[in-house]
Scaffold this motif. Structure first.
Motif, PDB file in Angstrom:
ATOM      1  N   LYS A  20       0.839  -1.199   0.000  1.00 30.80           N
ATOM      2  CA  LYS A  20       0.000   0.000   0.000  1.00 30.80           C
ATOM      3  C   LYS A  20       0.876   1.251   0.000  1.00 30.80           C
ATOM      4  O   LYS A  20       0.697   2.152   0.798  1.00 30.80           O
ATOM      5  N   TRP A  21       1.829   1.280  -0.918  1.00 27.00           N
ATOM      6  CA  TRP A  21       2.801   2.368  -0.878  1.00 27.00           C
ATOM      7  C   TRP A  21       2.302   3.609  -1.579  1.00 27.00           C
ATOM      8  O   TRP A  21       2.741   4.702  -1.275  1.00 27.00           O
ATOM      9  N   ARG A  22       1.420   3.480  -2.540  1.00 29.75           N
ATOM     10  CA  ARG A  22       1.014   4.650  -3.302  1.00 29.75           C
ATOM     11  C   ARG A  22       0.169   5.577  -2.430  1.00 29.75           C
ATOM     12  O   ARG A  22      -0.727   5.144  -1.737  1.00 29.75           O
ATOM     13  N   ALA A  23       0.438   6.865  -2.526  1.00 25.08           N
ATOM     14  CA  ALA A  23      -0.263   7.831  -1.680  1.00 25.08           C
ATOM     15  C   ALA A  23      -1.133   8.727  -2.521  1.00 25.08           C
ATOM     16  O   ALA A  23      -0.856   9.010  -3.679  1.00 25.08           O
ATOM     17  N   ALA A  24      -2.198   9.220  -1.914  1.00 27.00           N
ATOM     18  CA  ALA A  24      -3.066  10.160  -2.591  1.00 27.00           C
ATOM     19  C   ALA A  24      -2.348  11.482  -2.773  1.00 27.00           C
ATOM     20  O   ALA A  24      -1.612  11.923  -1.910  1.00 27.00           O
ATOM     21  N   SER A  25      -2.541  12.112  -3.887  1.00 27.29           N
ATOM     22  CA  SER A  25      -1.915  13.407  -4.129  1.00 27.29           C
ATOM     23  C   SER A  25      -2.638  14.481  -3.354  1.00 27.29           C
ATOM     24  O   SER A  25      -3.723  14.270  -2.810  1.00 27.29           O
ATOM     25  N   GLY A  26      -2.036  15.687  -3.314  1.00 23.61           N
ATOM     26  CA  GLY A  26      -2.673  16.798  -2.630  1.00 23.61           C
ATOM     27  C   GLY A  26      -4.030  17.106  -3.226  1.00 23.61           C
ATOM     28  O   GLY A  26      -5.002  17.378  -2.530  1.00 23.61           O
ATOM     29  N   VAL A  27      -4.123  17.045  -4.578  1.00 28.90           N
ATOM     30  CA  VAL A  27      -5.403  17.295  -5.227  1.00 28.90           C
ATOM     31  C   VAL A  27      -6.401  16.209  -4.859  1.00 28.90           C
ATOM     32  O   VAL A  27      -7.576  16.462  -4.588  1.00 28.90           O
ATOM     33  N   GLY A  28      -5.914  14.950  -4.825  1.00 27.40           N
ATOM     34  CA  GLY A  28      -6.798  13.853  -4.456  1.00 27.40           C
ATOM     35  C   GLY A  28      -7.326  14.006  -3.055  1.00 27.40           C
ATOM     36  O   GLY A  28      -8.510  13.768  -2.791  1.00 27.40           O
ATOM     37  N   ASN A  29      -6.471  14.419  -2.112  1.00 25.49           N
ATOM     38  CA  ASN A  29      -6.919  14.632  -0.745  1.00 25.49           C
ATOM     39  C   ASN A  29      -7.959  15.729  -0.669  1.00 25.49           C
ATOM     40  O   ASN A  29      -8.925  15.641   0.083  1.00 25.49           O
ATOM     41  N   ALA A  30      -7.760  16.789  -1.439  1.00 24.39           N
ATOM     42  CA  ALA A  30      -8.729  17.888  -1.446  1.00 24.39           C
ATOM     43  C   ALA A  30     -10.087  17.410  -1.934  1.00 24.39           C
ATOM     44  O   ALA A  30     -11.123  17.799  -1.391  1.00 24.39           O
ATOM     45  N   ARG A  31     -10.093  16.552  -2.954  1.00 25.60           N
ATOM     46  CA  ARG A  31     -11.359  16.017  -3.454  1.00 25.60           C
ATOM     47  C   ARG A  31     -12.036  15.123  -2.419  1.00 25.60           C
ATOM     48  O   ARG A  31     -13.258  15.136  -2.266  1.00 25.60           O
ATOM     49  N   LEU A  32     -11.223  14.328  -1.727  1.00 26.22           N
ATOM     50  CA  LEU A  32     -11.796  13.465  -0.692  1.00 26.22           C
ATOM     51  C   LEU A  32     -12.416  14.282   0.429  1.00 26.22           C
ATOM     52  O   LEU A  32     -13.509  13.977   0.920  1.00 26.22           O
ATOM     53  N   ILE A  33     -11.721  15.318   0.851  1.00 27.78           N
ATOM     54  CA  ILE A  33     -12.237  16.173   1.918  1.00 27.78           C
ATOM     55  C   ILE A  33     -13.501  16.885   1.462  1.00 27.78           C
ATOM     56  O   ILE A  33     -14.469  17.030   2.228  1.00 27.78           O
ATOM     57  N   ALA A  34     -13.517  17.322   0.189  1.00 24.59           N
ATOM     58  CA  ALA A  34     -14.722  17.962  -0.344  1.00 24.59           C
ATOM     59  C   ALA A  34     -15.886  16.971  -0.357  1.00 24.59           C
ATOM     60  O   ALA A  34     -17.036  17.329  -0.042  1.00 24.59           O
ATOM     61  N   GLY A  35     -15.595  15.709  -0.695  1.00 17.83           N
ATOM     62  CA  GLY A  35     -16.640  14.689  -0.672  1.00 17.83           C
ATOM     63  C   GLY A  35     -17.177  14.462   0.724  1.00 17.83           C
ATOM     64  O   GLY A  35     -18.393  14.302   0.920  1.00 17.83           O
ATOM     65  N   LEU A  36     -16.281  14.432   1.704  1.00 13.60           N
ATOM     66  CA  LEU A  36     -16.708  14.258   3.092  1.00 13.60           C
ATOM     67  C   LEU A  36     -17.525  15.460   3.553  1.00 13.60           C
ATOM     68  O   LEU A  36     -18.507  15.317   4.293  1.00 13.60           O
ATOM     69  N   TYR A  87     -12.141  17.572   9.131  1.00 13.67           N
ATOM     70  CA  TYR A  87     -11.866  17.434   7.698  1.00 13.67           C
ATOM     71  C   TYR A  87     -10.363  17.347   7.425  1.00 13.67           C
ATOM     72  O   TYR A  87      -9.901  17.690   6.342  1.00 13.67           O
ATOM     73  N   SER A  88      -9.617  16.913   8.407  1.00 14.01           N
ATOM     74  CA  SER A  88      -8.179  16.751   8.230  1.00 14.01           C
ATOM     75  C   SER A  88      -7.883  15.409   7.575  1.00 14.01           C
ATOM     76  O   SER A  88      -8.744  14.527   7.479  1.00 14.01           O
ATOM     77  N   VAL A  89      -6.645  15.236   7.140  1.00 11.57           N
ATOM     78  CA  VAL A  89      -6.239  13.958   6.550  1.00 11.57           C
ATOM     79  C   VAL A  89      -6.283  12.855   7.607  1.00 11.57           C
ATOM     80  O   VAL A  89      -6.594  11.699   7.300  1.00 11.57           O
ATOM     81  N   ASP A  90      -5.998  13.211   8.864  1.00 13.59           N
ATOM     82  CA  ASP A  90      -6.094  12.231   9.946  1.00 13.59           C
ATOM     83  C   ASP A  90      -7.508  11.667  10.035  1.00 13.59           C
ATOM     84  O   ASP A  90      -7.705  10.477  10.291  1.00 13.59           O
ATOM     85  N   ALA A  91      -8.496  12.541   9.846  1.00 11.65           N
ATOM     86  CA  ALA A  91      -9.885  12.092   9.920  1.00 11.65           C
ATOM     87  C   ALA A  91     -10.225  11.175   8.753  1.00 11.65           C
ATOM     88  O   ALA A  91     -11.085  10.297   8.885  1.00 11.65           O
ATOM     89  N   LEU A  92      -9.592  11.377   7.613  1.00  5.93           N
ATOM     90  CA  LEU A  92      -9.819  10.476   6.483  1.00  5.93           C
ATOM     91  C   LEU A  92      -9.254   9.091   6.760  1.00  5.93           C
ATOM     92  O   LEU A  92      -9.819   8.079   6.338  1.00  5.93           O
ATOM     93  N   GLU A  93      -8.149   9.032   7.469  1.00  2.00           N
ATOM     94  CA  GLU A  93      -7.476   7.753   7.721  1.00  2.00           C
ATOM     95  C   GLU A  93      -8.095   6.976   8.876  1.00  2.00           C
ATOM     96  O   GLU A  93      -8.182   5.757   8.843  1.00  2.00           O
TER      97      GLU A  93
END
Length: 467
Positions: A20-36, A87-93
């Motif tokens: 599971k080495w591939r990471a979401a890009s900054g843009v991808g994280n922004a989209r995920l947070i917007a979805g949440l 809506y932080s990245v920690d909350a996504l994980e």
């Protein structure tokens, strides 16, 4: 292992520490947070819509009151959720962290709405049924929605949300843990070369990473810190010599930074809640058990000469000593104030009444007075006498972490006791098992766990090691 070889482009290595080495890009994280963000709005709006429809089924047609309530609650919730980092990245994980923060944010928003409506005397404009039922549905839907969002994210993407880059100087050991990308610091990525081209290469190499960790020689730390301060990314320095200090964070004293090595396990609100629980339980128990106190006191006086209570110096919160109370269970001439000798089965120092009250744990009840005094708590690590030993070693000689358990008030009962770790300490394991349970309790304290431990204590009042 040592990581010292160079790579073709700016030292970038495509080594993958895990599948599971591939990471979401900054843009991808922004989209995920917007979805949440949109998911939360939908959960709250649909919950109040359902509440409005329910209100309509009891005689009110074309009810639109839910729109007003949702329209007020949602903006306040979004502000509160942002402040709580929902809506932080920690909350996504972390799905449970995500749920906790969102529910806290919603309850905060709800309290604000109710308070403002009360102060402005506009509460009559809100349907109590719509507000109450909608609030309950909102909490449920937020929890289910965020749990499902995190679960779907893990299964569909199969990747870490955080992108963590490790930069390794030549000859440095790669630390344990998963990193999205490993980079070797070579000639093209040299923090001592302060030129625009090097900084441009470093910026492109880091790309859309969320975090960068540097493993370098001590003399290179200042250079790397300087190079990364303008990188617009969370940058951290690996300092192995800090491991023994186990730091909790960094603070400042005037212009100088300091390393935080300890704090109390409970914040102010938690201490207030725990103290309120202690006073309520200890006060009620003393009133209810007062007849038993009188009977036990009379039996002790009839059985042997001497005081009813036995006082022994124990170690309390902050390593401060205090006098702990017990019903006297031994003859006066054989009392062990320092606790140098552990009580054994069929101990000849114990009186007839003492044997009974020790076997039933009644001898510990006077510690309810210590609880009311503020010296002890209902639940916490059990206080030990100064001379207590395990395998002929003083407790703190067995394990240096022993002193860590005193960051909270000692308890009348504790996690170690309900797990059966009580009685004499003939072996080092007898102490280390208790110590491990005490530290676990301090790390994961909640008032609900205190209540659970109190209820579980009744199962171990009569224990094979109680003598």
């Amino acid at each position: 292992m040592n990581y010292s070889h160079k790579t073709a482009q700016w030292g970038l290595n495509s080594a993958k520490p895990s599948s599971k080495w591939r990471a979401a890009s900054g843009v991808g994280n922004a989209r995920l947070i917007a979805g949440l963000f949109l998911l939360d709005i939908a959960c709250i709006a649909l919950s109040f819509l359902a509440a409005g429809e329910l209100y309509g089924t009891v005689g009110v047609t074309h009810n639109t009151g839910w729109i007003l309530i949702a329209g007020i609650v949602i903006p306040i919730y979004l502000v509160s959720a942002s402040n709580l980092h929902a809506y932080s990245v920690d909350a996504l994980e972390n799905r449970f962290l995500s749920i906790t923060r969102s529910v806290r944010a919603f309850l905060t928003a709800l309290c604000i709405v109710i308070l403002v409506a009360f102060v402005l005397k506009t509460s009559a404009q809100f349907s109590r049924l719509t507000l109450g039922f909608g609030a309950g549905l909102s909490v449920l839907s937020l929890a289910v929605g965020r749990y499902g969002f995190a679960h779907f994210l893990r299964r569909s993407r199969g990747m870490a949300i955080h992108s963590t880059v490790l930069i390794c100087d030549a000859g440095q050991q790669v630390p344990e843990g998963d990193f999205s990308v490993l980079m070797a610091a070579d000639f093209d990525l040299d923090p001592d070369k302060h030129d625009p081209l090097m900084y441009d290469r470093l910026s492109k190499a880091l790309g859309s990473a969320d975090r960068v960790v540097v493993a370098c020689r001590p003399e290179r730390r200042i250079a790397w810190a300087s190079a990364l301060k303008g990188a617009n990314i969370q940058s951290e320095m690996l300092i192995p010599e800090l491991a023994e200090l186990a730091p909790l964070g960094v603070a400042r004293h005037g212009p100088m930074p300091t390393v935080i090595v300890s704090t109390g396990p409970l914040d102010l609100l938690d201490r207030v809640i725990k103290r309120g629980f202690d006073v309520a339980v200890a006060g009620s128990a003393l009133v209810l058990l007062s007849p038993l106190f009188l009977v036990v006191a009379a039996l002790i006086k009839l059985d042997s000469d001497g005081p009813v209570f036995f006082k022994q110096v124990r170690i309390g919160r902050g390593n401060k000593m205090f006098s702990m109370l017990k019903f006297r269970s031994m003859r006066v001439e054989t009392l062990d104030g320092a606790g140098d000798r552990s009580t054994s089965r069929d101990d000849d120092r114990i009186t007839k009444v003492g044997a009974f009250i020790r076997r039933t744990s009644i001898d510990e009840l006077p510690q309810l007075i210590n609880v009311l005094r503020g010296e002890m708590s209902i639940v916490g690590p059990r206080p030990h006498a100064l001379g207590s030993r395990a395998a002929d070693k003083l407790f703190w000689e067995v394990d240096q972490r022993y002193w860590h358990r005193h960051s909270a008030k000692p308890g009348l009962t504790g996690l170690a006791q309900v797990r059966g770790y009580r009685g004499a300490t003939f072996h080092e394991d007898d102490l280390t098992n208790r110590l491990q349970a005490d530290l676990e309790y301090l790390d994961h304290w909640t008032i609900w766990r205190d209540i659970q431990i109190v209820l579980m204590t009744f199962r171990v009042l009569l224990h094979r090691n109680a003598f």
